[in-house]
Design a protein around this motif. Structure first.
Motif, PDB file in Angstrom:
ATOM      1  N   LEU A  14       0.831  -1.204   0.000  1.00 37.93           N
ATOM      2  CA  LEU A  14       0.000   0.000   0.000  1.00 37.93           C
ATOM      3  C   LEU A  14       0.867   1.255   0.000  1.00 37.93           C
ATOM      4  O   LEU A  14       0.643   2.181  -0.784  1.00 37.93           O
ATOM      5  CB  LEU A  14      -0.936  -0.007   1.208  1.00 37.93           C
ATOM      6  CG  LEU A  14      -1.884   1.169   1.328  1.00 37.93           C
ATOM      7  CD1 LEU A  14      -2.831   1.223   0.142  1.00 37.93           C
ATOM      8  CD2 LEU A  14      -2.666   1.068   2.632  1.00 37.93           C
ATOM      9  N   TRP A  15       1.886   1.282   0.838  1.00 40.66           N
ATOM     10  CA  TRP A  15       2.765   2.453   0.896  1.00 40.66           C
ATOM     11  C   TRP A  15       3.633   2.573  -0.355  1.00 40.66           C
ATOM     12  O   TRP A  15       3.915   3.678  -0.817  1.00 40.66           O
ATOM     13  CB  TRP A  15       3.607   2.442   2.170  1.00 40.66           C
ATOM     14  CG  TRP A  15       2.800   2.972   3.316  1.00 40.66           C
ATOM     15  CD1 TRP A  15       2.185   2.254   4.297  1.00 40.66           C
ATOM     16  CD2 TRP A  15       2.452   4.341   3.563  1.00 40.66           C
ATOM     17  NE1 TRP A  15       1.484   3.078   5.146  1.00 40.66           N
ATOM     18  CE2 TRP A  15       1.642   4.377   4.715  1.00 40.66           C
ATOM     19  CE3 TRP A  15       2.749   5.538   2.918  1.00 40.66           C
ATOM     20  CZ2 TRP A  15       1.117   5.558   5.234  1.00 40.66           C
ATOM     21  CZ3 TRP A  15       2.231   6.717   3.449  1.00 40.66           C
ATOM     22  CH2 TRP A  15       1.429   6.716   4.590  1.00 40.66           C
ATOM     23  N   ALA A  16       4.044   1.450  -0.919  1.00 37.96           N
ATOM     24  CA  ALA A  16       4.797   1.494  -2.177  1.00 37.96           C
ATOM     25  C   ALA A  16       3.907   2.058  -3.289  1.00 37.96           C
ATOM     26  O   ALA A  16       4.360   2.871  -4.108  1.00 37.96           O
ATOM     27  CB  ALA A  16       5.302   0.099  -2.546  1.00 37.96           C
ATOM     28  N   GLY A  17       2.650   1.643  -3.316  1.00 40.67           N
ATOM     29  CA  GLY A  17       1.709   2.173  -4.302  1.00 40.67           C
ATOM     30  C   GLY A  17       1.494   3.664  -4.141  1.00 40.67           C
ATOM     31  O   GLY A  17       1.443   4.407  -5.127  1.00 40.67           O
ATOM     32  N   ARG A  18       1.375   4.095  -2.909  1.00 38.00           N
ATOM     33  CA  ARG A  18       1.216   5.533  -2.653  1.00 38.00           C
ATOM     34  C   ARG A  18       2.452   6.310  -3.086  1.00 38.00           C
ATOM     35  O   ARG A  18       2.349   7.405  -3.647  1.00 38.00           O
ATOM     36  CB  ARG A  18       0.944   5.777  -1.168  1.00 38.00           C
ATOM     37  CG  ARG A  18      -0.426   5.344  -0.743  1.00 38.00           C
ATOM     38  CD  ARG A  18      -0.610   5.502   0.753  1.00 38.00           C
ATOM     39  NE  ARG A  18      -1.938   5.076   1.168  1.00 38.00           N
ATOM     40  CZ  ARG A  18      -2.268   4.778   2.411  1.00 38.00           C
ATOM     41  NH1 ARG A  18      -1.371   4.867   3.380  1.00 38.00           N
ATOM     42  NH2 ARG A  18      -3.494   4.394   2.698  1.00 38.00           N
ATOM     43  N   ALA A  19       3.634   5.751  -2.829  1.00 36.78           N
ATOM     44  CA  ALA A  19       4.883   6.427  -3.214  1.00 36.78           C
ATOM     45  C   ALA A  19       5.001   6.512  -4.739  1.00 36.78           C
ATOM     46  O   ALA A  19       5.353   7.568  -5.283  1.00 36.78           O
ATOM     47  CB  ALA A  19       6.082   5.688  -2.626  1.00 36.78           C
ATOM     48  N   LEU A  20       4.708   5.417  -5.433  1.00 32.32           N
ATOM     49  CA  LEU A  20       4.761   5.441  -6.896  1.00 32.32           C
ATOM     50  C   LEU A  20       3.757   6.439  -7.457  1.00 32.32           C
ATOM     51  O   LEU A  20       4.072   7.206  -8.376  1.00 32.32           O
ATOM     52  CB  LEU A  20       4.482   4.043  -7.466  1.00 32.32           C
ATOM     53  CG  LEU A  20       5.558   2.992  -7.245  1.00 32.32           C
ATOM     54  CD1 LEU A  20       5.058   1.618  -7.667  1.00 32.32           C
ATOM     55  CD2 LEU A  20       6.827   3.357  -7.992  1.00 32.32           C
ATOM     56  N   TYR A 122      -2.265  -0.133  -8.992  1.00 28.77           N
ATOM     57  CA  TYR A 122      -2.468  -1.557  -8.748  1.00 28.77           C
ATOM     58  C   TYR A 122      -2.171  -1.906  -7.283  1.00 28.77           C
ATOM     59  O   TYR A 122      -2.907  -2.657  -6.652  1.00 28.77           O
ATOM     60  CB  TYR A 122      -1.567  -2.384  -9.667  1.00 28.77           C
ATOM     61  CG  TYR A 122      -1.770  -3.870  -9.557  1.00 28.77           C
ATOM     62  CD1 TYR A 122      -2.732  -4.509 -10.319  1.00 28.77           C
ATOM     63  CD2 TYR A 122      -1.008  -4.634  -8.687  1.00 28.77           C
ATOM     64  CE1 TYR A 122      -2.932  -5.885 -10.214  1.00 28.77           C
ATOM     65  CE2 TYR A 122      -1.198  -6.005  -8.579  1.00 28.77           C
ATOM     66  CZ  TYR A 122      -2.168  -6.623  -9.346  1.00 28.77           C
ATOM     67  OH  TYR A 122      -2.365  -7.974  -9.230  1.00 28.77           O
ATOM     68  N   LEU A 123      -1.104  -1.349  -6.766  1.00 28.68           N
ATOM     69  CA  LEU A 123      -0.717  -1.664  -5.387  1.00 28.68           C
ATOM     70  C   LEU A 123      -1.641  -1.047  -4.353  1.00 28.68           C
ATOM     71  O   LEU A 123      -1.793  -1.573  -3.259  1.00 28.68           O
ATOM     72  CB  LEU A 123       0.722  -1.212  -5.132  1.00 28.68           C
ATOM     73  CG  LEU A 123       1.798  -1.999  -5.876  1.00 28.68           C
ATOM     74  CD1 LEU A 123       3.154  -1.331  -5.695  1.00 28.68           C
ATOM     75  CD2 LEU A 123       1.822  -3.444  -5.398  1.00 28.68           C
ATOM     76  N   ARG A 124      -2.278   0.071  -4.684  1.00 26.49           N
ATOM     77  CA  ARG A 124      -3.089   0.752  -3.674  1.00 26.49           C
ATOM     78  C   ARG A 124      -4.590   0.605  -3.859  1.00 26.49           C
ATOM     79  O   ARG A 124      -5.365   1.046  -3.017  1.00 26.49           O
ATOM     80  CB  ARG A 124      -2.715   2.238  -3.598  1.00 26.49           C
ATOM     81  CG  ARG A 124      -3.046   3.066  -4.801  1.00 26.49           C
ATOM     82  CD  ARG A 124      -2.559   4.513  -4.616  1.00 26.49           C
ATOM     83  NE  ARG A 124      -2.682   5.278  -5.827  1.00 26.49           N
ATOM     84  CZ  ARG A 124      -3.704   6.092  -6.108  1.00 26.49           C
ATOM     85  NH1 ARG A 124      -4.670   6.248  -5.242  1.00 26.49           N
ATOM     86  NH2 ARG A 124      -3.721   6.747  -7.248  1.00 26.49           N
ATOM     87  N   ASP A 125      -5.039  -0.035  -4.944  1.00 27.31           N
ATOM     88  CA  ASP A 125      -6.475  -0.097  -5.222  1.00 27.31           C
ATOM     89  C   ASP A 125      -6.921  -1.530  -5.486  1.00 27.31           C
ATOM     90  O   ASP A 125      -6.523  -2.151  -6.468  1.00 27.31           O
ATOM     91  CB  ASP A 125      -6.793   0.784  -6.427  1.00 27.31           C
ATOM     92  CG  ASP A 125      -8.280   1.044  -6.592  1.00 27.31           C
ATOM     93  OD1 ASP A 125      -9.090   0.162  -6.277  1.00 27.31           O
ATOM     94  OD2 ASP A 125      -8.625   2.137  -7.058  1.00 27.31           O
ATOM     95  N   ARG A 129      -6.635  -4.479  -8.714  1.00 24.99           N
ATOM     96  CA  ARG A 129      -6.106  -5.837  -8.482  1.00 24.99           C
ATOM     97  C   ARG A 129      -7.134  -6.898  -8.848  1.00 24.99           C
ATOM     98  O   ARG A 129      -6.788  -7.956  -9.363  1.00 24.99           O
ATOM     99  CB  ARG A 129      -5.645  -6.002  -7.034  1.00 24.99           C
ATOM    100  CG  ARG A 129      -4.361  -5.258  -6.726  1.00 24.99           C
ATOM    101  CD  ARG A 129      -3.768  -5.668  -5.395  1.00 24.99           C
ATOM    102  NE  ARG A 129      -4.687  -5.569  -4.266  1.00 24.99           N
ATOM    103  CZ  ARG A 129      -4.983  -4.454  -3.613  1.00 24.99           C
ATOM    104  NH1 ARG A 129      -4.400  -3.320  -3.964  1.00 24.99           N
ATOM    105  NH2 ARG A 129      -5.821  -4.471  -2.596  1.00 24.99           N
ATOM    106  N   ALA A 130      -8.417  -6.623  -8.616  1.00 29.32           N
ATOM    107  CA  ALA A 130      -9.463  -7.575  -8.990  1.00 29.32           C
ATOM    108  C   ALA A 130      -9.633  -7.625 -10.499  1.00 29.32           C
ATOM    109  O   ALA A 130      -9.916  -8.679 -11.070  1.00 29.32           O
ATOM    110  CB  ALA A 130     -10.787  -7.183  -8.325  1.00 29.32           C
TER     111      ALA A 130
END
Length: 136
Positions: A14-20, A122-125, A129-130
């Protein structure tokens, strides 16, 4: 797989997705804001890319980019924003292809940004992902 079946992201993902996503948002804010006045470097570069050196065209591109970025940054509209930003990057890519700019540094920059954009989303939502399940 439905959205309710999508595996929740780990805290790190989640945090990696937010950072990207933040990298994309910050870059696009910079890109849009410099087109609003527009700065001399913007109109000069637009001319080199085959666009008219018209301040209104630069402003229009800046506004489109900023609106798309705002939609991407807001969780409820992030998928729409990602689609709009992908289209925006497609226009940039086609401009660079048309004038024959270097492939890896200029032409594919929009592809790199798009990968970061969709990877962050993709990492944060869970909805994304679905929609694109890489694992069972």
């Amino acid at each position: 797989m439905s959205i309710s079946e999508a595996a929740p992201a780990s805290r790190g993902a989640l945090w990696a997705g937010r950072a990207l996503s933040a990298v994309v948002v910050l870059f696009m804010i910079f890109d849009g804001v410099i087109k609003l006045p527009p700065l001399d470097i913007v109109t000069q570069t637009m001319t080199e890319l085959g666009w008219p050196a018209d301040a209104n065209v630069a402003r229009l591109l800046g506004v489109i980019g900023l609106i798309s970025t705002a939609l991407y940054a807001l969780p409820r509209s992030s998928v729409l924003g990602a689609i709009l930003l992908t289209a925006y990057m497609g226009g940039a890519i086609s401009t660079h292809v048309r004038i024959g700019n270097p492939l890896f540094s200029h032409t594919l920059f929009g592809v790199y940004l798009g990968i970061i954009l969709w990877g962050g989303l993709y990492l944060r939502d869970a909805r994304v992902r679905a929609l694109i399940p890489f694992s069972r």
